[in-house]
Design a protein around this motif. Structure first.
Motif, PDB file in Angstrom:
ATOM      1  N   ASN A  51      -6.427  -1.746  -0.691  1.00 20.35           N
ATOM      2  CA  ASN A  51      -5.776  -1.783  -1.277  1.00 20.35           C
ATOM      3  C   ASN A  51      -5.159  -1.133   0.535  1.00 20.35           C
ATOM      4  O   ASN A  51      -5.840  -0.722   1.531  1.00 20.35           O
ATOM      5  CB  ASN A  51      -4.477  -0.934  -1.733  1.00 20.35           C
ATOM      6  CG  ASN A  51      -5.724   0.476  -1.875  1.00 20.35           C
ATOM      7  OD1 ASN A  51      -5.084   1.255  -0.894  1.00 20.35           O
ATOM      8  ND2 ASN A  51      -6.389   0.667  -2.879  1.00 20.35           N
ATOM      9  N   VAL A  52      -3.760  -1.624   1.424  1.00 17.57           N
ATOM     10  CA  VAL A  52      -2.924  -1.230   2.099  1.00 17.57           C
ATOM     11  C   VAL A  52      -3.564   0.390   2.583  1.00 17.57           C
ATOM     12  O   VAL A  52      -4.255   1.503   3.478  1.00 17.57           O
ATOM     13  CB  VAL A  52      -2.347  -1.635   2.504  1.00 17.57           C
ATOM     14  CG1 VAL A  52      -1.905  -1.049   4.492  1.00 17.57           C
ATOM     15  CG2 VAL A  52      -1.943  -2.617   2.563  1.00 17.57           C
TER      16      VAL A  52
ATOM     17  N   PRO B  92       4.237  -3.398   6.032  1.00 20.19           N
ATOM     18  CA  PRO B  92       4.377  -4.506   6.040  1.00 20.19           C
ATOM     19  C   PRO B  92       4.285  -4.630   7.564  1.00 20.19           C
ATOM     20  O   PRO B  92       3.886  -6.321   7.254  1.00 20.19           O
ATOM     21  CB  PRO B  92       5.165  -4.905   4.466  1.00 20.19           C
ATOM     22  CG  PRO B  92       5.099  -3.946   4.003  1.00 20.19           C
ATOM     23  CD  PRO B  92       5.482  -2.625   4.935  1.00 20.19           C
TER      24      PRO B  92
ATOM     25  N   LYS C 234      -0.997  -7.087   4.273  1.00 21.45           N
ATOM     26  CA  LYS C 234      -2.082  -6.792   3.536  1.00 21.45           C
ATOM     27  C   LYS C 234      -3.052  -7.708   3.430  1.00 21.45           C
ATOM     28  O   LYS C 234      -4.295  -7.735   3.343  1.00 21.45           O
ATOM     29  CB  LYS C 234      -1.267  -6.952   2.770  1.00 21.45           C
ATOM     30  CG  LYS C 234      -1.885  -6.866   0.942  1.00 21.45           C
ATOM     31  CD  LYS C 234      -1.264  -6.282  -0.310  1.00 21.45           C
ATOM     32  CE  LYS C 234      -2.289  -6.033  -1.816  1.00 21.45           C
ATOM     33  NZ  LYS C 234      -1.670  -6.348  -2.705  1.00 21.45           N
TER      34      LYS C 234
END
Length: 277
Positions: free
Chosen positions: A131-132, A107, A112
């Motif tokens: 989504n990542v 992160p 995100k």
């Protein structure tokens, strides 16, 4: 011989007593299924499938293909999470696809909220990433340098950066350097040498660095999936819409190292931006 009837009557009375007691205990309807039992859902992971030896899961762990859990598809959590092994963090590029995905999932390196704004040219269910993990899998795989085997291909060709290389404004210096230059968008698979030759001109290598910027690419191309730094002799270029989803169709790519720009590079899934004169 004694009469067995008294014994039978006694057994019947006992059975009747048990039946009455049972009815008293279960005066309401009885369900054979308990509805208050909660079953723990098994933990399942999504994982990469590109590598023959290594796998990265969506939790950010990397493991060997033999050590992945066959039921959950998760890697063991004994190793480093979000490992950037074999990565150059200043370039945000790695020499391994799986470690690129793992590093990208951190992160602190990939936000995100930034990923969710990026458009996917060939979405499965929506027009943006959801989504990542999907972003990291596609981003780390799509560098066009990964399919070139020549002196320009770097070992660190799996890149995951989200940032562009400019603020989006066209500098006047770039415009002045393009005076007398015909900026031509080639067809898929064409080198700039060929693009210029068919028009009776020559590619000007010294002007490739001027075109190697997001604001210039966005001026001549759609770049509908974003603009990313990458490594490949076919850059600056745009990935065609018909390219495999893993190559990030619609994305514009610019070379991280200007000194490696060349007029001769090409890729079957990209259209080059060429300086002809």
């Amino acid at each position: 011989m004694s009469d067995p009837r008294p014994l039978l009557r006694r057994i019947l009375r006992l059975a009747t007593a048990f039946a009455v007691a049972a009815c008293a205990c279960f005066s309401g309807p009885v369900s054979g299924i308990r509805k208050d039992i909660g079953f723990i859902e098994p933990i399942m992971c999504r994982s990469t499938v590109q590598g023959r030896h290594l796998i990265s899961d969506d939790n950010g762990y990397v493991c060997s293909a033999l050590s992945i859990n066959p039921w959950s598809y998760c890697c063991p959590t004994t190793g480093d999470r979000f490992s950037c092994q074999g990565c150059k963090l200043d370039l945000q590029c790695c020499n391994s696809y799986e470690y690129c995905v793992s590093c990208c999932l951190n992160p602190s390196k990939t936000k995100k909220e930034d990923v969710l704004k990026l458009k996917v040219a060939k979405p499965v269910t929506a027009g943006t990433y959801t989504n990542v993990f999907d972003f990291c899998m596609g981003r780390c795989r799509h560098s066009s340098a990964s399919v070139h085997e020549n002196a320009y291909a770097s070992d660190f060709h799996h890149c995951f950066s989200v940032q562009q290389n400019s603020s989006g404004s066209v500098e006047s210096s770039s415009v002045s350097k393009l005076l007398g230059i015909n900026v031509i968008v080639g067809r898929p698979g064409e080198s700039c040498s060929l693009v210029c030759k068919v028009r009776g001109q020559s590619c000007v290598p010294s002007r490739l660095s001027v075109l190697n910027k997001c604001e210039i690419l966005q001026k001549y191309m759609r770049c509908k999936s974003g603009c990313f730094r990458s490594l490949g002799p076919d850059q600056p270029a745009e990935v065609v819409d018909e390219a495999p989803t893993s190559l990030n169709p619609g994305a514009c790519l610019y070379m991280q190292m200007d000194e490696r720009l060349t007029c001769d590079g090409s890729h079957q899934h990209t259209r080059r931006l060429c300086p002809c004169a």
